[in-house]
Design a protein around this motif. Structure first.
Motif, short mmCIF file in Angstrom:
data_model
loop_
_atom_site.label_atom_id
_atom_site.label_comp_id
_atom_site.label_asym_id
_atom_site.label_seq_id
_atom_site.Cartn_x
_atom_site.Cartn_y
_atom_site.Cartn_z
N SER A 286 31.59 40.05 106.53
CA SER A 286 30.78 40.43 105.35
C SER A 286 29.90 39.28 104.88
O SER A 286 29.90 38.91 103.70
CB SER A 286 31.70 40.88 104.21
N PRO A 287 29.13 38.67 105.79
CA PRO A 287 28.42 37.45 105.42
C PRO A 287 27.28 37.70 104.44
O PRO A 287 26.60 38.73 104.48
CB PRO A 287 27.87 36.96 106.77
N GLY A 288 27.08 36.73 103.54
CA GLY A 288 25.90 36.70 102.69
C GLY A 288 24.82 35.90 103.39
O GLY A 288 24.97 34.70 103.60
N LEU A 289 23.73 36.58 103.76
CA LEU A 289 22.72 35.97 104.63
C LEU A 289 21.31 36.09 104.07
O LEU A 289 20.34 35.78 104.76
CB LEU A 289 22.77 36.64 106.01
N ASP A 290 21.18 36.54 102.82
CA ASP A 290 19.85 36.76 102.26
C ASP A 290 19.84 36.51 100.77
O ASP A 290 20.17 37.40 99.98
CB ASP A 290 19.39 38.19 102.57
N ALA A 291 19.42 35.32 100.37
CA ALA A 291 19.33 34.99 98.95
C ALA A 291 18.14 35.66 98.28
O ALA A 291 18.05 35.66 97.05
CB ALA A 291 19.25 33.48 98.77
N THR A 292 17.23 36.27 99.07
CA THR A 292 16.11 37.00 98.46
C THR A 292 16.55 38.37 97.96
O THR A 292 15.83 39.02 97.20
CB THR A 292 14.95 37.20 99.45
N ARG A 293 17.70 38.85 98.41
CA ARG A 293 18.25 40.16 98.02
C ARG A 293 17.26 41.29 98.28
O ARG A 293 17.08 42.18 97.44
CB ARG A 293 18.67 40.17 96.54
N THR A 294 16.63 41.28 99.44
CA THR A 294 15.61 42.28 99.75
C THR A 294 16.10 43.35 100.73
O THR A 294 15.31 44.22 101.11
CB THR A 294 14.37 41.60 100.35
N GLY A 295 17.36 43.33 101.11
CA GLY A 295 17.87 44.35 102.01
C GLY A 295 17.90 45.72 101.34
O GLY A 295 18.18 45.84 100.15
N ALA A 296 17.63 46.77 102.11
CA ALA A 296 17.63 48.12 101.56
C ALA A 296 18.99 48.49 100.98
O ALA A 296 19.08 49.24 99.99
CB ALA A 296 17.22 49.12 102.64
N SER A 297 20.07 47.97 101.56
CA SER A 297 21.42 48.30 101.07
C SER A 297 21.68 47.79 99.66
O SER A 297 22.59 48.28 98.98
CB SER A 297 22.48 47.76 102.02
N MET A 298 20.88 46.83 99.18
CA MET A 298 21.02 46.39 97.80
C MET A 298 20.73 47.54 96.84
O MET A 298 21.25 47.58 95.72
CB MET A 298 20.06 45.22 97.51
N THR A 299 19.94 48.50 97.29
CA THR A 299 19.64 49.68 96.48
C THR A 299 20.47 50.89 96.90
O THR A 299 21.06 51.57 96.07
CB THR A 299 18.14 50.03 96.60
N THR A 300 20.54 51.13 98.21
CA THR A 300 21.20 52.35 98.69
C THR A 300 22.71 52.33 98.46
O THR A 300 23.33 53.39 98.37
CB THR A 300 20.91 52.58 100.18
N LYS A 301 23.30 51.14 98.37
CA LYS A 301 24.75 51.04 98.17
C LYS A 301 25.12 50.71 96.72
O LYS A 301 26.30 50.48 96.41
CB LYS A 301 25.34 50.00 99.12
N ALA A 302 24.13 50.68 95.84
CA ALA A 302 24.42 50.44 94.42
C ALA A 302 25.29 51.58 93.88
O ALA A 302 24.99 52.76 94.08
CB ALA A 302 23.12 50.35 93.64
N GLY A 303 26.39 51.24 93.24
CA GLY A 303 27.31 52.24 92.74
C GLY A 303 28.33 52.69 93.76
O GLY A 303 29.31 53.36 93.41
N VAL A 304 28.10 52.35 95.03
CA VAL A 304 29.06 52.65 96.10
C VAL A 304 29.95 51.44 96.35
O VAL A 304 31.17 51.59 96.54
CB VAL A 304 28.32 53.04 97.39
N ASP A 305 29.37 50.26 96.35
CA ASP A 305 30.11 49.02 96.56
C ASP A 305 31.07 48.80 95.40
O ASP A 305 30.65 48.68 94.24
CB ASP A 305 29.11 47.85 96.65
N PRO A 306 32.39 48.74 95.67
CA PRO A 306 33.36 48.55 94.59
C PRO A 306 33.53 47.09 94.18
O PRO A 306 34.29 46.79 93.25
CB PRO A 306 34.67 49.07 95.21
N PHE A 307 32.81 46.20 94.84
CA PHE A 307 33.04 44.77 94.68
C PHE A 307 31.90 44.09 93.93
O PHE A 307 32.12 43.27 93.05
CB PHE A 307 33.20 44.14 96.08
N PHE A 308 30.66 44.44 94.28
CA PHE A 308 29.48 43.75 93.76
C PHE A 308 28.56 44.69 93.00
O PHE A 308 28.50 45.90 93.28
CB PHE A 308 28.65 43.14 94.90
N THR A 309 27.79 44.11 92.07
CA THR A 309 26.60 44.74 91.51
C THR A 309 25.43 43.79 91.78
O THR A 309 25.63 42.58 91.96
CB THR A 309 26.70 44.96 90.01
#
Length: 265
Positions: free
Chosen positions: A138-161
């Protein structure tokens, strides 16, 4: 972390590697030749070798390798690039002690999974030989936070917002431009010459596309890369090896990947 399963058949010893404390994790029997250099998670502002012990110890028992888990400096007191300086110093210390880079593998989770990649970049830039393999959970590899999953998995990820990631990420960035290889390798790193890589992530993660995009960059650079995506699991699910069957299976795959990339004994 006290609820996580740590195998009994290990021993742990405080150590120093480079300029930082570390935890040496060893199997109880005679280990095979080679070393896992492990980088813990915690968003660069929290965590320690102890909080990562479930994953580290499970890798040790499955591979029969020893592991050094590095207690690198944390933000906000020590922002970027302090963590990378410490992990690179730890790797250099192993090399200076006479270890063959062909017998060293990098592994890490979350922020530490990102460090497996950025430490390798820093080692290459410093003219050091690269390790035999990288395994990132589960690496953190993008400090720009521009991956599509930052939006598509919002509310699905039980760990992060996204808000939480932005808040803690700012501690590590300390005003630096995130669009640079040592902060966002999934976006802007040249991975030419990298060792074989295993990227394990879950479908429910905000950080899912950190791994998918890095895998694409690695493939395009001619790197041997395995993208291992497990359905319906949370961030660093491997840490729940005593609870989730998916975690046990993923750790088995990671151990096989690492041992296959080391010299046969």
């Amino acid at each position: 972390m006290a609820t996580m399963h740590v195998p009994d058949d290990i021993r742990t010893t405080p150590a120093t590697l480079g300029s930082r404390p570390a935890l040496l994790v060893e199997p109880l029997g005679q280990p095979r030749g080679g070393t896992i250099l492990y980088f813990h998670g915690g968003g660069f502002f929290s965590g320690s070798p102890r909080t990562a012990l479930s994953v580290t110890a499970n890798l040790v028992t499955r591979t029969n390798l020893r592991a050094y888990s590095v207690d690198y400096r944390l933000a906000p007191e020590h922002p970027f690039p302090a963590a990378i300086e410490d992990t690179l110093a730890a790797y250099r210390a192993l090399l200076d002690a006479g270890e063959d880079p062909a017998t060293i593998v990098f592994a890490g989770d979350s922020a530490g999974g990102g460090l497996t990649v950025t430490t390798c970049l820093a080692a290459r830039d410093a003219g050091l030989p690269l390790p035999a393999a990288i395994a990132a959970f589960s690496p953190g590899l993008d400090a720009t936070r521009t991956g599509a999953s930052m939006t598509t998995k919002a509310g699905v990820d039980p760990f992060f917002t996204r808000e939480g990631l932005d808040r803690t990420g700012a501690m590590y960035l300390a005003g630096q431009d995130p669009r640079q290889p040592l902060l966002s390798p999934a976006v802007c790193a040249d991975l030419t010459g990298f060792p074989p890589m295993l990227l394990q992530t879950g479908t429910d993660e905000l950080l899912l596309d950190d791994s998918t995009r890095l895998a694409t960059r690695a493939r395009d650079a001619g790197v041997d890369v395995i993208l291992d995506v497990t359905a319906g699991v949370p961030h660093v699910f491997q840490a729940w090896a005593g609870t989730l069957t998916e975690a046990v299976d993923a750790l088995d795959r990671a151990a096989l990947f690492l041992t296959q990339r080391l010299p046969r004994e």
